[in-house]
Design a protein around this motif. Structure first.
Motif, PDB file in Angstrom:
ATOM      1  N   UNK A   1      45.835  29.516  38.898  1.00  0.00           N
ATOM      2  CA  UNK A   1      45.169  28.470  39.663  1.00  0.00           C
ATOM      3  C   UNK A   1      44.978  28.908  41.109  1.00  0.00           C
ATOM      4  N   UNK A   2      46.046  29.472  41.660  1.00  0.00           N
ATOM      5  CA  UNK A   2      46.001  29.860  43.066  1.00  0.00           C
ATOM      6  C   UNK A   2      45.013  31.008  43.262  1.00  0.00           C
ATOM      7  N   UNK A   3      44.970  31.908  42.259  1.00  0.00           N
ATOM      8  CA  UNK A   3      44.081  33.057  42.379  1.00  0.00           C
ATOM      9  C   UNK A   3      42.630  32.611  42.413  1.00  0.00           C
ATOM     10  N   UNK A   4      42.319  31.513  41.713  1.00  0.00           N
ATOM     11  CA  UNK A   4      40.915  31.091  41.736  1.00  0.00           C
ATOM     12  C   UNK A   4      40.590  30.410  43.047  1.00  0.00           C
ATOM     13  N   UNK A   5      41.587  29.952  43.766  1.00  0.00           N
ATOM     14  CA  UNK A   5      41.304  29.289  45.036  1.00  0.00           C
ATOM     15  C   UNK A   5      41.336  30.254  46.208  1.00  0.00           C
TER      16      UNK A   5
ATOM     17  N   UNK B   1      46.401  38.853  45.651  1.00  0.00           N
ATOM     18  CA  UNK B   1      46.252  38.984  44.207  1.00  0.00           C
ATOM     19  C   UNK B   1      46.796  40.331  43.761  1.00  0.00           C
ATOM     20  N   UNK B   2      46.546  41.353  44.578  1.00  0.00           N
ATOM     21  CA  UNK B   2      47.026  42.679  44.200  1.00  0.00           C
ATOM     22  C   UNK B   2      48.544  42.704  44.141  1.00  0.00           C
ATOM     23  N   UNK B   3      49.175  41.966  45.057  1.00  0.00           N
ATOM     24  CA  UNK B   3      50.630  41.964  45.060  1.00  0.00           C
ATOM     25  C   UNK B   3      51.214  41.174  43.898  1.00  0.00           C
ATOM     26  N   UNK B   4      50.424  40.254  43.372  1.00  0.00           N
ATOM     27  CA  UNK B   4      50.930  39.439  42.268  1.00  0.00           C
ATOM     28  C   UNK B   4      50.906  40.207  40.950  1.00  0.00           C
ATOM     29  N   UNK B   5      50.050  41.207  40.867  1.00  0.00           N
ATOM     30  CA  UNK B   5      49.877  41.874  39.572  1.00  0.00           C
ATOM     31  C   UNK B   5      51.112  42.664  39.115  1.00  0.00           C
TER      32      UNK B   5
ATOM     33  N   UNK C   1      49.677  38.415  29.956  1.00  0.00           N
ATOM     34  CA  UNK C   1      48.690  39.488  29.926  1.00  0.00           C
ATOM     35  C   UNK C   1      47.302  38.940  30.245  1.00  0.00           C
ATOM     36  N   UNK C   2      47.027  37.733  29.776  1.00  0.00           N
ATOM     37  CA  UNK C   2      45.688  37.197  30.036  1.00  0.00           C
ATOM     38  C   UNK C   2      45.544  36.805  31.500  1.00  0.00           C
ATOM     39  N   UNK C   3      46.659  36.372  32.114  1.00  0.00           N
ATOM     40  CA  UNK C   3      46.593  36.077  33.550  1.00  0.00           C
ATOM     41  C   UNK C   3      46.328  37.368  34.325  1.00  0.00           C
ATOM     42  N   UNK C   4      47.016  38.433  33.922  1.00  0.00           N
ATOM     43  CA  UNK C   4      46.802  39.717  34.591  1.00  0.00           C
ATOM     44  C   UNK C   4      45.340  40.127  34.471  1.00  0.00           C
ATOM     45  N   UNK C   5      44.790  39.945  33.286  1.00  0.00           N
ATOM     46  CA  UNK C   5      43.397  40.306  33.071  1.00  0.00           C
ATOM     47  C   UNK C   5      42.490  39.551  34.041  1.00  0.00           C
ATOM     48  N   UNK C   6      42.764  38.233  34.167  1.00  0.00           N
ATOM     49  CA  UNK C   6      41.943  37.422  35.058  1.00  0.00           C
ATOM     50  C   UNK C   6      42.072  37.887  36.501  1.00  0.00           C
ATOM     51  N   UNK C   7      43.296  38.152  36.902  1.00  0.00           N
ATOM     52  CA  UNK C   7      43.528  38.612  38.270  1.00  0.00           C
ATOM     53  C   UNK C   7      42.794  39.917  38.521  1.00  0.00           C
ATOM     54  N   UNK C   8      42.900  40.787  37.529  1.00  0.00           N
ATOM     55  CA  UNK C   8      42.321  42.113  37.684  1.00  0.00           C
ATOM     56  C   UNK C   8      40.815  42.017  37.870  1.00  0.00           C
ATOM     57  N   UNK C   9      40.223  41.084  37.124  1.00  0.00           N
ATOM     58  CA  UNK C   9      38.774  40.923  37.229  1.00  0.00           C
ATOM     59  C   UNK C   9      38.407  40.482  38.647  1.00  0.00           C
ATOM     60  N   UNK C  10      39.193  39.538  39.193  1.00  0.00           N
ATOM     61  CA  UNK C  10      38.902  39.078  40.550  1.00  0.00           C
ATOM     62  C   UNK C  10      39.123  40.189  41.573  1.00  0.00           C
TER      63      UNK C  10
END
Lengths: 366, 757
Positions: free
Chosen positions: B506-510, B517-521, B542-551
């Protein structure tokens, strides 16, 4: 904001003149206890500023916003502490100050406008030199400042832009506010404040190169910060009321734009100001301008004037565009980057803002 | 024989004060309190001096402690006052509300951590107080009670008034509640009447009954008959429940914590309770003191002025007494210069308060304590003061269970075990713990009961609360979430993992901050990778990581642009860590990441000549371009030839030597093996160094030094050897081309840089 009177031709009337009937109306029904020398009770003053319905008519709201702030301001003036209205530009500080003075003392004219070149005599007293030389020092040769007049008559004095005044001059207020007296050493006497005297000062917290208040002076003031409108609908209401009043007063034949158009301008201002879209989903770069409510009002009334004199009598996006861009892009470098980013990432993505996007896009490409 | 009904508001200091006075005047010989019957056996502990509120009665089924119910008490709770009065005067005291078991057993759905609060009065959807308030011309029921009862000096007669008022309210509110609630309320009141009757049968003469104001009319004599009540109470479900005391906190007493019968500001209530007269002046003095503690200068005179302003405000608002709202306004305007931020700094601490209660050691064990002792015995971890070291092999279920227990305890602040860094072994499978029990840990354990009744519930809740706190107070909570997730995985709290993963998503989309985001991965990637060692929810992560990675992939390029040297170095560090973490992920993720690096590298190449001009700010920093190139080469995403081309382009294309040096630093830092083994790259670097003018070279020395200093000594030795060898080769091979004398001069310095000198 000036509101010219068509009957007298005076460009701008004082609050106590323009709203004389409302003040009278409240005075008639106000049975609560009035502090010494006050024209209305604190309750009556609050009613005048915040508006409401009373027997015999309606009181127009002068200030839209948090009721508690106004109550604190009025209660402050009822104690012997002075009031400092603080906040970003365009949040109706002077407007509130004028109306408070009008409602409390029936007179908003005892005003000192703070500037960098202001001397101490503007806060204390000066001399009529012809008299001084002819008659020697006497009360007759003395020219009282608005503050001294307010002290003598037990009224409210106003100091606008307090922080623009040089620090040592500001401190002349300390004696006045703490001792409630103004010594006149030249005559070996003093002017003592009468009950009902108080000071309302305004200052904005966005300016650079201002003179911060000394802590001694600051302690004499209760501070009320007037915020930018917290909610978009509140801000739209303010803009609409003011734009309508201005249009009438300036005889602009064009009707104000539709509420949706106002909403768009206000939304753009708010989003850029807060650095975030209204839905909180996207962060934005904030331009250097303040983008206050007052500026939104002038963008729209400017658009109305353009439409009236050069357009087809109806405010279009094009009429608003140049004013809007001018308000946002104050510094051509970073501001225009912020503005472009906003256009490309926010305006472009809103389906019903298509016309806006096209107009601005054209302006940039020109 | 007489019954005296004291209708109170739960946790109302005004009620408490009136009650205290009333009990002193009445001198009852028996006190009955609205509270669940199961707790009667542990009530006596409240008499001990070491029982200091806020505390709570905890009632739970021994076989399933997570279904527990709490009854909190503060020093200003009228029920607490009644308890203490009874113990001080040696009067029998009893809780007379329906047993919790009755509603527990009847409930079909298993709700977790419900708080069945006895304050029906406050929970009624149609606030009955509102009726009274409206009758008094106000629009806020709570506020009305506060001003009329809580903030006023106390008086005995107030209870008669309350009884009459409630009678009127109950008589005029026919269907306030649902049938189910209505039935339960009938049962409760019937039970209370039965208990009162039995106390009367025992021969007590003056009976004081302390209950929520709402119940007063129903508990008067002759409202119902014993036979009728027995009918209502027939066939109540039964269930065996345990009860004990646990410490409670003001934070959890506050309504903002989700406690239905909670109060808005426990700290303010305590203040009202403690200060006999002029609470306003004392409160503002406290605010001033709190501001001073935070380093804000507030003169004493300001507190006086603030008090006067608060009084002026109260009279302007037509209030008989100064309330919290007036104090708040006055403090903001006078003490805080109108600054809301200063206000929020002190507000929470004062108004809610940070007080935590204590319970005597003699109280029965809390479910958490029982669980810990059971688990410790099962896992053969003795709870004593001796310090022992354990090497846990996480591949065995036994080692895993031990590790899990210790990690859960650490999350709850019970540092029984301290984890030590593992040397030499692969960290994934081993943990080394030093454990030693200290007495203060018992206190922490008891405090953990606040969070839940089982270790897993309490630890989960502790994490979620920490995350929520971060979400509401931190400007960018993403790093906090990321730092929490490691411990959560080790403690195996699937619910908390889900919560954090969702929060991060949620936070990553905001946020638009790519760095965060890089530090969260990396920690998330570890979860996703080692989720098989620990059986937790790795797919979701894993799916959250994928989403983060895309951003990240979208924003990487711009995040690497417009950086100064220090910022670029920080970014390089993040890129390195992320790169390491991505190696744990699947093929898709790796491709996404190398794709992002490649785009960064490829796109600005066309304009790289402009790097030194005004356009520089829009391009990625050369340091990061060099790094991207290196990482791509390392992960075989580009052939060596491409890397050479990049290097040549950059070193020649960057006409500013310093920028070229940055590029080189990004490319070369880390490991020297590349230079040792790739002769083509070696040659490019070598040739480029030769093209430098002397002063350029001197400028570059610090950068070169930085690059080589990080290599291992062995690498540096080998590099130096290679320098010597190549130098002699180049002399023989191309003596005619190079100025040997000049080259020799450089070589000495290079050798020095390479650590050979």
């Amino acid at each position: 904001m000036p509101t010219p009177d068509t009957a007298t031709g005076v460009l701008r009337q004082h609050a106590e003149q323009e709203f004389a009937h409302e003040l009278e109306l409240i005075a008639r029904i106000d049975r609560k206890q009035r502090p010494p020398n006050w024209k209305l009770s604190p309750w009556g003053v609050a009613l005048y500023v915040l508006g409401g319905k009373v027997r015999g008519g309606a009181i127009t709201p002068k200030y839209f916003g948090n009721r508690r702030l106004i109550e604190v301001a009025i209660a402050t003036l009822a104690t012997d502490r002075a009031l400092l209205l603080f906040g970003p530009p365009g949040t109706a500080k002077s407007w509130v100050s004028e109306h408070l003075a009008a409602a409390i003392s029936g007179d908003s004219r005892l005003l000192v406008q703070g500037t960098a070149g202001l001397g101490e005599e503007a806060l204390r007293y000066g001399w009529n030199y012809a008299r001084l030389i002819a008659e020697g020092p006497s009360m007759n040769a003395l020219v009282a400042s608005p503050i001294m007049v307010a002290m003598r008559e037990g009224r409210i004095a106003r100091v606008e832009e307090l922080t623009r005044i040089a620090s040592d001059v500001q401190d002349a207020l300390i004696t006045i506010l703490s001792e409630k007296t103004l010594p006149i050493p030249e005559l070996g006497t003093e002017a003592q404040a009468h009950r009902g005297f108080n000071v309302i000062a305004t200052a904005n917290n966005r300016d650079r190169g201002v003179n911060e208040l000394s802590s001694a002076l600051r302690r004499r003031f209760n501070t009320v910060i007037l915020p930018l409108p917290p909610h978009v609908d509140e801000e739209i209401a303010i803009v609409r009321t003011r734009v309508e009043a201005l249009g009438r007063a300036l005889d602009i034949p064009t009707p104000p734009p539709a509420i949706d158009e106002i909403r768009r301008v206000v939304t753009i201002f708010r989003e850029l100001r807060s650095g975030m879209t209204e839905d909180g989903r996207r962060r934005l770069k904030s331009p250097s301008g303040t983008l206050s409510t007052a500026e939104a009002i002038s963008v729209i009334s400017g658009g109305m004037a353009l439409a009236a004199h050069f357009g087809d009598g109806e405010v279009t996006v094009g009429d608003l565009a140049s004013g809007l861009e001018g308000a946002v892009v104050r510094d051509p470098g970073p501001d225009s980057i912020a503005w472009r980013e906003y256009l490309e990432t926010v305006v472009r993505e809103r389906a019903d803002w298509d016309d806006l996007y096209r107009v601005f896009r054209e302006r940039i490409e020109e | 024989m007489s019954r005296h009904l004291f209708g109170i508001r739960h946790h109302g200091p005004g009620s408490a004060r009136s009650l205290e006075k009333g009990l002193r005047e009445l001198k009852p010989d028996c006190i009955l309190i609205e509270g669940p019957a199961e707790t009667n056996e542990v009530l006596g502990f409240a008499a001990l001096p070491t029982m200091i509120p806020p505390v709570a009665l905890l009632i739970y089924p021994p076989d399933n402690p997570s279904r527990s119910v709490f009854y909190p008490f503060a020093a200003f709770s009228p029920e607490w006052i009644a308890l203490r009065h009874a113990f001080a005067n040696d009067i029998p005291v009893r809780f007379i509300d329906l047993p919790v078991a009755a509603s527990f057993a009847g409930r079909k759905t298993k709700e977790k951590r419900e708080t069945i609060d006895d304050a029906e009065l406050l929970r009624l959807r149609h606030d009955p107080l509102l009726w009274l308030a409206q009758a008094a011309g106000e629009d806020d029921g709570e506020g009305w009670w506060e001003r009329t009862i809580e903030e006023r000096p106390s008086g005995f007669g107030v209870f008669e008034g309350i009884a009459e008022a409630m009678e009127a309210v109950r008589g005029n509110t026919p269907e306030l509640t649902s049938a189910e609630e209505r039935r339960r309320e009938d049962q409760r009141e019937a039970w209370m009447r039965r208990e009162i009757r039995s106390a009367e049968r025992e021969g007590h003469e003056t009976i004081a009954i302390v209950c929520g104001a709402w119940h007063v009319p129903a508990l008067k004599p002759k409202v119902s008959s014993a036979r009728k009540d027995n009918e209502i109470l027939r066939s109540l479900p039964r269930m065996r429940l345990h009860a004990t005391w646990i410490p409670w906190s003001y934070r959890r007493l506050a309504r903002s914590s989700g406690y239905g019968a909670g109060v808005e500001y426990p700290g303010w209530y305590e203040h009202l309770w403690m200060s006999d007269h002029s609470p306003a002046a004392a409160w503002l003095t406290n605010v001033a003191a709190a501001l001073r503690r935070d380093g804000i200068e507030v003169p004493t005179s300001a507190a006086i002025d603030a008090t006067r302003l608060a009084e002026a405000l109260a009279s302007m608002r037509d209030l008989p007494l100064v309330g919290l709202r007036e104090l708040d306004d006055a403090a903001r305007s006078v003490l805080c210069d109108g600054d809301e931020r200063k206000m929020t700094m002190v507000r929470e601490g004062l108004m809610i308060g940070s007080r935590i209660g204590t319970v005597p050691e003699e109280t029965p064990m809390t479910p958490i304590e029982t669980e810990l002792r059971r688990e410790a015995k099962r896992l053969r971890l003795p709870i004593d003061g001796e310090s022992r070291e354990y090497d846990l092999d996480l591949r065995t279920p036994f080692g895993l269970a031990r590790s899990r227990l210790l990690h859960r305890l650490s999350i709850l602040g019970v540092d029984w075990g301290i984890e030590r860094d593992v040397l030499g072994k692969k960290g994934t499978f081993h943990e080394v713990w030093r454990i030693a029990w200290r007495p203060e840990l018992s206190v922490r354990l008891a405090e953990a009961s606040l969070m839940g009744s089982t270790l897993i519930d309490a630890a989960t809740r502790a994490v979620i609360e920490e995350a929520e706190r971060a979400a509401s107070t931190e400007l960018s909570p993403l790093p906090v979430f990321a730092s929490l997730i490691d411990g959560v995985v080790l403690a195996d709290l699937p619910e908390a993992i889900d919560h954090l993963a969702r929060a991060i998503e949620r936070e990553a989309s905001a946020t638009s901050d790519v760095s965060e985001m890089m530090e969260a991965v990396p920690p998330l990637a570890r979860v996703a990778r080692y989720g098989d060692v620990r059986s937790s929810n790795r797919l979701a992560v894993a799916s959250v990581v994928k989403g983060l990675l895309r951003r990240i992939s979208v924003g990487l390029q711009s995040a690497c642009a417009s950086l100064d040297e220090g910022e670029a170095r920080g970014m390089m560090d993040r890129i390195d860590k992320l790169h390491d973490a991505i190696r744990l992920m699947d093929e898709d993720d790796r491709r996404e990441w190398t794709g992002a690096l490649w785009r960064m590298l490829a796109r600005p190449m066309s304009g790289i000549q402009h790097l030194s001009t005004n356009n520089r700010r829009a391009r990625a920093a050369p340091l990061l371009l060099g790094r991207a190139c290196r990482l791509l080469l390392d992960s075989d995403a580009i052939p060596s030839g491409e890397a050479q081309r990049q290097m040549e382009l950059s070193l020649a294309g960057l006409d500013n030597t310093r920028l070229a040096g940055n590029w080189l630093e990004g490319f070369l830092s880390g490991s020297g093996l590349l230079l040792l083994h790739d002769n083509a790259l070696w040659r490019i670097v070598d040739e480029w160094l030769h093209t430098l003018r002397e002063e350029e070279f001197i400028h570059l020395l610090p950068v070169l030094r930085r690059i080589f200093a990080n290599y291992t000594p062995a690498e540096r030795r080998q590099l130096a050897r290679k320098v010597e060898k190549n130098a002699s080769e180049s002399v023989t091979e191309s003596a005619g081309v190079y100025d040997v004398e000049r080259g020799d001069r450089v070589l000495g310095v290079v050798a020095l840089v390479a650590g050979r000198g």
